[in-house]
Scaffold this motif. Sequence first.
Motif, PDB file in Angstrom:
ATOM      1  N   LEU A  34       0.829  -1.212   0.000  1.00  0.00           N
ATOM      2  CA  LEU A  34       0.000   0.000   0.000  1.00  0.00           C
ATOM      3  C   LEU A  34       0.861   1.258   0.000  1.00  0.00           C
ATOM      4  N   VAL A  35       1.853   1.307   0.919  1.00  0.00           N
ATOM      5  CA  VAL A  35       2.640   2.544   1.002  1.00  0.00           C
ATOM      6  C   VAL A  35       3.579   2.663  -0.212  1.00  0.00           C
ATOM      7  N   GLN A  36       3.990   1.534  -0.760  1.00  0.00           N
ATOM      8  CA  GLN A  36       4.812   1.606  -1.987  1.00  0.00           C
ATOM      9  C   GLN A  36       3.986   2.201  -3.135  1.00  0.00           C
ATOM     10  N   ALA A  37       2.716   1.779  -3.217  1.00  0.00           N
ATOM     11  CA  ALA A  37       1.860   2.283  -4.295  1.00  0.00           C
ATOM     12  C   ALA A  37       1.626   3.787  -4.105  1.00  0.00           C
ATOM     13  N   ALA A  38       1.352   4.204  -2.860  1.00  0.00           N
ATOM     14  CA  ALA A  38       1.125   5.640  -2.610  1.00  0.00           C
ATOM     15  C   ALA A  38       2.391   6.432  -2.903  1.00  0.00           C
TER      16      ALA A  38
ATOM     17  N   ARG B 230       2.960   7.310  -6.380  1.00  0.00           N
ATOM     18  CA  ARG B 230       2.150   8.451  -6.834  1.00  0.00           C
ATOM     19  C   ARG B 230       2.645   9.756  -6.211  1.00  0.00           C
ATOM     20  N   GLY B 231       3.603   9.629  -5.284  1.00  0.00           N
ATOM     21  CA  GLY B 231       4.140  10.815  -4.628  1.00  0.00           C
ATOM     22  C   GLY B 231       3.184  11.393  -3.600  1.00  0.00           C
ATOM     23  N   ASP B 232       2.353  10.512  -3.006  1.00  0.00           N
ATOM     24  CA  ASP B 232       1.353  10.977  -2.041  1.00  0.00           C
ATOM     25  C   ASP B 232       1.555  10.276  -0.699  1.00  0.00           C
ATOM     26  N   ALA B 233       1.394  11.028   0.406  1.00  0.00           N
ATOM     27  CA  ALA B 233       1.552  10.419   1.726  1.00  0.00           C
ATOM     28  C   ALA B 233       0.222   9.872   2.247  1.00  0.00           C
ATOM     29  N   GLN B 234      -0.843  10.094   1.495  1.00  0.00           N
ATOM     30  CA  GLN B 234      -2.158   9.573   1.886  1.00  0.00           C
ATOM     31  C   GLN B 234      -2.461   8.361   1.010  1.00  0.00           C
ATOM     32  N   VAL B 235      -2.566   7.205   1.655  1.00  0.00           N
ATOM     33  CA  VAL B 235      -2.854   5.993   0.865  1.00  0.00           C
ATOM     34  C   VAL B 235      -4.292   6.078   0.351  1.00  0.00           C
ATOM     35  N   ALA B 236      -4.444   6.009  -0.964  1.00  0.00           N
ATOM     36  CA  ALA B 236      -5.777   6.171  -1.547  1.00  0.00           C
ATOM     37  C   ALA B 236      -6.344   4.821  -1.965  1.00  0.00           C
ATOM     38  N   GLU B 237      -7.602   4.854  -2.357  1.00  0.00           N
ATOM     39  CA  GLU B 237      -8.272   3.604  -2.710  1.00  0.00           C
ATOM     40  C   GLU B 237      -7.613   2.942  -3.922  1.00  0.00           C
ATOM     41  N   ALA B 238      -7.125   3.769  -4.830  1.00  0.00           N
ATOM     42  CA  ALA B 238      -6.448   3.202  -6.006  1.00  0.00           C
ATOM     43  C   ALA B 238      -5.193   2.432  -5.577  1.00  0.00           C
ATOM     44  N   ASP B 239      -4.575   2.852  -4.458  1.00  0.00           N
ATOM     45  CA  ASP B 239      -3.374   2.145  -3.969  1.00  0.00           C
ATOM     46  C   ASP B 239      -3.756   0.762  -3.450  1.00  0.00           C
ATOM     47  N   PHE B 240      -4.939   0.688  -2.834  1.00  0.00           N
ATOM     48  CA  PHE B 240      -5.401  -0.620  -2.358  1.00  0.00           C
ATOM     49  C   PHE B 240      -5.574  -1.559  -3.552  1.00  0.00           C
ATOM     50  N   ASP B 241      -6.212  -1.045  -4.597  1.00  0.00           N
ATOM     51  CA  ASP B 241      -6.419  -1.879  -5.790  1.00  0.00           C
ATOM     52  C   ASP B 241      -5.077  -2.280  -6.409  1.00  0.00           C
ATOM     53  N   ALA B 242      -4.127  -1.332  -6.416  1.00  0.00           N
ATOM     54  CA  ALA B 242      -2.803  -1.634  -6.990  1.00  0.00           C
ATOM     55  C   ALA B 242      -2.098  -2.700  -6.150  1.00  0.00           C
ATOM     56  N   ALA B 243      -2.239  -2.606  -4.817  1.00  0.00           N
ATOM     57  CA  ALA B 243      -1.588  -3.574  -3.920  1.00  0.00           C
ATOM     58  C   ALA B 243      -2.177  -4.968  -4.149  1.00  0.00           C
ATOM     59  N   VAL B 244      -3.492  -5.028  -4.287  1.00  0.00           N
ATOM     60  CA  VAL B 244      -4.155  -6.322  -4.522  1.00  0.00           C
ATOM     61  C   VAL B 244      -3.684  -6.908  -5.856  1.00  0.00           C
TER      62      VAL B 244
END
Length: 435
Positions: A288-292, A295-309
Amino acid sequence: MVMKTDMLRQWLFPSARLPSAAGKRTRPANTMPPMRVRLEPTLLPPGEAFTPTQPKPGRRQITGRQAELDRILQALREEHAHVVLYTERGRGKTSLANLVIETLRQGGVIVARHTCEAGSSFDSVIRGLMRDLPRSLLAVAANDPAEIGCEAALPAGDLRPRDVVALMSRLTCRSLVCVIDEFDRIEDPGTRTRLADTIKQLSDQAVALLFMVVGVSENLEQILGQHPSIQRNLVALHLPLLTDNEIATALEKGAREAGFSLFPSIVERVVGLARGAPHMAQLLGLRLVQAASRRGDAQVAEADFDAAVDQLLAEASPSAMALYASLLAGESAAKMVRALRALAGAAQDPWGRIAILPSFRDGMAVGESYIRADEWHRLLDAQVLRPAAGAYGLYMFADRGFLHLVLLIDAQMTPLATPAQDFASAGLHRLASDH
Ligand SMILES: Nc1ncnc2c1ncn2[C@@H]1O[C@H](COP(=O)(O)OP(=O)(O)O)[C@@H](O)[C@H]1O
Ligand SMILES: [Mg+2]
């Protein structure tokens, strides 16, 4: 009535000595007042905040496990009992052992530890433990310069249980705890019997040397063998999964340490996927934090969850994927998906066991769900599930990785960023978006 501060303090704390004016410390006029420095917490790289491939090294990194730590310390310190810590792989045994060792050492207890390999023997384990102790603990002279640590406390040749019993007279410490990790990996059956005999002799002779044996197992007999006479000399602890709250805490802690924040909806989804497995919480947290961070964002977003999955599924074991595909082959794929989903998401006990009972409809009942006899037999034949040892009506996923695979596929079908109503429409959505 107005009381003066000094009078009030004297009245509340009669024994406290009030500072006299003469005794008051004053700062010399030419010195600066002490500077208050606000320390910013240092952020950890994601791979240190989340450690899916490594056990946690100690108290600061571990979530939960207080009750288990207390029980083990009570056994070792108060009851002078040996400890066996067992459960499935990846549940936090080594992390808890690290916490036990750290706490004992902080309390001044001498601890030796050894991690076994498939080819380990009774001899190599005991020698490995002694090598882990500083030479300064030797009460005997070490003649052979090649000997490491306290190896010289052991006789040459094949070791027997009585050599371990005699050890304490050759060391300067009054008590010793020996931690043996990955004991289940030892293939030689004789080692298990010899260790059990050693525990028996140490207990009978009240020697202040205690073992903590750690390994993958479903019950005590599997790990130490059938040795009824030692059962009262040891405390066996079947390590449970983490609770959902602990999984959420571990996830939030890792994210905070790496400088990221998480929406509650994402924490909830991770808790649902982890199902109490600390390893899964670490792995998902890292992805999750790698995906965020990509994107250069410190807030893990829903798209990061999908990317992690997506990433976890892309990296899933090919044999587990092949098993999943083979179960779905045939006409009743939708029924099999429903059955797998019901099993992977079913209520479980603290060790991950699910109650599955024959249904009056000729299939099996899992909570509110029903699994047809056809799917049930295919699942048993494919060894997706197996009965839990010694517990009627309780089953476990033979490989817990497969349970996570089912949940990940399910999560991919219902992505967070693009919510879909149900499995069927999500599938259609994916098919449509693929073209
Ligand atoms: N109490 C805990 N809190 C947070 N993470 C944990 C905890 N226990 C274990 N982990 C994580 O779970 C994974 C498995 O832990 P480990 O101690 O190696 O398990 P085992 O020895 O049972 O195989 C590792 O990624 C570790 O970092
Ligand atoms: Mg381990």
